[in-house]
Design an enzyme around this catalytic site. Sequence first.
Site, PDB file in Angstrom:
ATOM      1  N   SER A 244      -0.231   1.582  -0.807  1.00 11.54           N
ATOM      2  CA  SER A 244      -1.007   1.057   0.367  1.00 11.54           C
ATOM      3  C   SER A 244      -0.917   2.290   1.417  1.00 11.54           C
ATOM      4  CB  SER A 244      -0.629  -0.140   1.059  1.00 11.54           C
ATOM      5  OG  SER A 244       0.867   0.426   1.612  1.00 11.54           O
ATOM      6  N   LYS A 245      -2.090   2.292   2.255  1.00 15.66           N
ATOM      7  CA  LYS A 245      -2.003   3.404   3.354  1.00 15.66           C
ATOM      8  C   LYS A 245      -0.930   3.530   4.377  1.00 15.66           C
ATOM      9  CE  LYS A 245      -6.745   3.358   4.651  1.00 15.66           C
ATOM     10  NZ  LYS A 245      -7.878   3.222   5.480  1.00 15.66           N
TER      11      LYS A 245
END
Length: 485
Positions: A244-245
């Site tokens: 995930s970012k």
Amino acid sequence: MSKIRLRIPPSPTGLLHIGTVRTALYNYLFAKKNGGDLVLRIEDTDKTRGTTAFEEDIINGLQQLGLAGNEGVHVGGDYGPYRQSERTEIYQNYLKQLLDEDKAYFCACSKERLEEVRNEQMAKKLPTRYDGHCSKAKEANGVIRLRVPNDRGDITWMDLVRGETAIHAKELDDFVIARSIDDPLYHLTVVADDHDMKISHVIRGEDHISNTPKQILLFEAFGWDLPQFGHLPLILNQDKSKLSKRKNKVSMDDFLGEGYLPDALLNFLALLGWNTPDEQEIFSMEELVEKFSLDRVHKGGAVFDLKKLDWINGEYIKTMIRENIDGFYEIAKVFIVGAVSNEDEGLIKKILQDPDFEGRFKKLSEIPEGLEPLFAELPDYPLELIAKEKFKITPEMLKQVMEKAIEVVENLEWKKGDVSKNQGISEAFMGIVSALELKNGQVLWPIRVALSGLERSPNFATLAVYLGKEEVLKRLKVALEKVDG
Ligand code: GLU
Ligand code: ZN
């Protein structure tokens, strides 16, 4: 046998994602290895989220990596880029075909009704699925659902990565394939495209596994041959959650912007879910093509290990400096120019090639800091640093060492950057050790600190070579003043 054809179908809903690149790379390797083709297809039917800027970023990025464009995939003609937004009419015709053949039907159920059905099913602990309420409806309004044959049974396929994979029929319902006749949804467009573009192998992330049975049902409804499917392991954050970012850099631009080399990134991504039996770590593209195979792709998630990426990148930097310093400088330039006060290209190239600098850089962005001791103003270091306790250096000693060092340097001549003088300079400074009857550390540590002003730096002779005689004298005198004062 029909031709092997694979596809790279990014949705332009964000900057080029590292996961997209990994999937593109595996498709590329498989296609290359088997003499197949690779098609680039932009899945831009989602008008609300897609943007042309993202599309450009994705195509440019893939091209820069050699995964699209002349280096890798041929773009143009038969190879794309296709855009789903330009194929609306084609999808309409396919939808009409399914409706005409009664393989799909309109559903005008309200949200509320669907919600109610769902709640009832949940209360009874049944799987939540559409109840077929509109399957006999005659009116052409609402969404369009695929009619899943009652007798279809479980859906199985031989996954190229995971082996035999099965989904129970009862988990599938008459799912929505279009919001209206001119607003087709993903399953329909992807199946229509994979058929039209003669795709033989669909290799994509594991997050698509639940899509595969639906797409198989669509292929069957049309009476088309199925492609083969293979699902690649998810990419995970260090803590094993899905990449995930929030926890990782994920866009290719970020990695390139930080000074990872495109080839090093590809090498790293190749190993993100695949390896050779001998666990080779560094591969040329040709080697990857030769050694890649889907049966060695892992089933379990692949943890994104930034340390490993740094190591691989450092190895690529080392090799490139050794083999092609001019090419390397061209790439590294954007990080160096402006960040380093002296932009003498020849001198910088020499420094980068100096054995004493080898392996110092894991990323291009680290180069300016690495060059600092040679190009930045001398930092104002404290006396305790130069008279480091562990060497038991007295102020008197320090004074003697600096005076002697100045004398030694005054008697030497060298041109800034003349590496051949490294040994001579080194020996001349070493001479101070015996002349003053001190220990190595009592002489060489203070000299190195005097030249760099830093706790850590390349060794004193290397510093002297690149600083040049004048600057060396200046710095030794600063040190002398410090100890004298
Ligand atoms: N456009 C889809 C995505 O970016 C790819 C779909 C597919 O591989 O079938 O996730
Ligand atoms: Zn309905």
